[in-house]
Design a protein around this motif. Structure first.
Motif, PDB file in Angstrom:
ATOM      1  N   TYR A  11      -2.187   4.768   5.863  1.00  0.00           N
ATOM      2  CA  TYR A  11      -0.859   5.348   6.074  1.00  0.00           C
ATOM      3  C   TYR A  11       0.200   4.276   5.788  1.00  0.00           C
ATOM      4  CZ  TYR A  11      -1.484   2.876  10.490  1.00  0.00           C
ATOM      5  OH  TYR A  11      -1.733   1.921  11.435  1.00  0.00           O
ATOM      6  N   PRO A  12       1.409   4.695   5.412  1.00  0.00           N
ATOM      7  CA  PRO A  12       2.478   3.712   5.181  1.00  0.00           C
ATOM      8  C   PRO A  12       2.755   2.927   6.459  1.00  0.00           C
ATOM      9  CG  PRO A  12       3.100   5.845   4.293  1.00  0.00           C
ATOM     10  CD  PRO A  12       1.845   6.059   5.108  1.00  0.00           C
ATOM     11  N   THR A  50       2.485   0.023   1.892  1.00  0.00           N
ATOM     12  CA  THR A  50       3.905   0.377   1.951  1.00  0.00           C
ATOM     13  C   THR A  50       4.173   1.816   1.545  1.00  0.00           C
ATOM     14  OG1 THR A  50       4.268  -0.503  -0.279  1.00  0.00           O
ATOM     15  CG2 THR A  50       4.661  -2.002   1.596  1.00  0.00           C
ATOM     16  N   GLN A  51       3.322   2.366   0.675  1.00  0.00           N
ATOM     17  CA  GLN A  51       3.517   3.749   0.234  1.00  0.00           C
ATOM     18  C   GLN A  51       2.165   4.422   0.037  1.00  0.00           C
ATOM     19  OE1 GLN A  51       6.296   4.313  -3.069  1.00  0.00           O
ATOM     20  NE2 GLN A  51       7.052   2.242  -2.710  1.00  0.00           N
ATOM     21  N   PHE A  64      -1.412   4.672  -3.815  1.00  0.00           N
ATOM     22  CA  PHE A  64      -0.995   3.886  -2.658  1.00  0.00           C
ATOM     23  C   PHE A  64      -0.644   2.493  -3.156  1.00  0.00           C
ATOM     24  CE2 PHE A  64      -5.620   3.340  -2.667  1.00  0.00           C
ATOM     25  CZ  PHE A  64      -5.800   1.979  -2.421  1.00  0.00           C
ATOM     26  N   ASP A  86      -0.173  -1.603  -1.884  1.00  0.00           N
ATOM     27  CA  ASP A  86      -0.292  -2.637  -0.864  1.00  0.00           C
ATOM     28  C   ASP A  86       0.519  -3.855  -1.291  1.00  0.00           C
ATOM     29  OD1 ASP A  86      -2.423  -4.862  -1.868  1.00  0.00           O
ATOM     30  OD2 ASP A  86      -3.118  -2.878  -2.512  1.00  0.00           O
TER      31      ASP A  86
END
Length: 160
Positions: free
Chosen positions: A52-53, A76-77, A84, A86
């Motif tokens: 998860y963010p 982060t997203q 996703f 990181d």
């Protein structure tokens, strides 16, 4: 700081859901990292089942000469089954931004990684990148590519 960017692509003969489930779990990262890096997730594994963010993940890794380093990244997203990102919060790089993209294709999934990174120490960091860091990152992703084929099969072998 000089920024460097590497791009990697791989196709897998699995569903998007299966690829996403595997790659979005931080606990699986050690399975596709070269053993000589002694990669170990040190975060509480009970919290690592669903990305998860804002998720913080900590590791121990030995990228060079067996020296163990602590590394912390933040997710982060996240867009479920699409991508996703990181980013390093502390560790061996001055800057680390790693995008993981997934898309369904005929007979499987295509994964694309975009890694943008920077090294500390100015000209010494640039020299280190030229001498070994870029090559080491290429080798890590080449290892990953081979390991992923072992785990999921060879996409090119499924062509009809």
């Amino acid at each position: 700081m000089k920024a460097y960017q590497l791009k990697f692509s791989q196709q897998l003969p699995v569903s998007l859901a299966e690829a996403w489930d595997f790659f979005s779990s931080p606990m699986n990262l050690a399975k596709i990292t070269p053993p000589e890096m002694a990669f170990q997730v040190t975060s509480d594994s009970n919290d690592q089942k669903k990305m998860y963010p804002g998720m913080i993940i900590t590791y121990k890794v030995s990228p060079l000469l067996g020296i163990k380093l602590n590394w912390m990244t933040e997710i982060t997203q996240v867009k479920d089954q699409e991508y996703f990102i990181d980013e390093q919060r502390f560790g061996p790089y001055q800057f680390w931004h790693h995008q993981h993209h997934f898309r369904a294709i005929d007979r499987g999934v295509e994964m694309n990684d975009i890694l943008t990174y920077g090294l500390p120490m100015g000209i010494f960091g640039r020299m280190a990148n030229s001498l070994f860091v870029a090559a080491e990152l290429q080798q890590i992703f080449e290892f990953r590519k081979k390991k992923v084929i072992e785990l999921f099969g060879d996409y090119s072998a499924t062509e009809t």
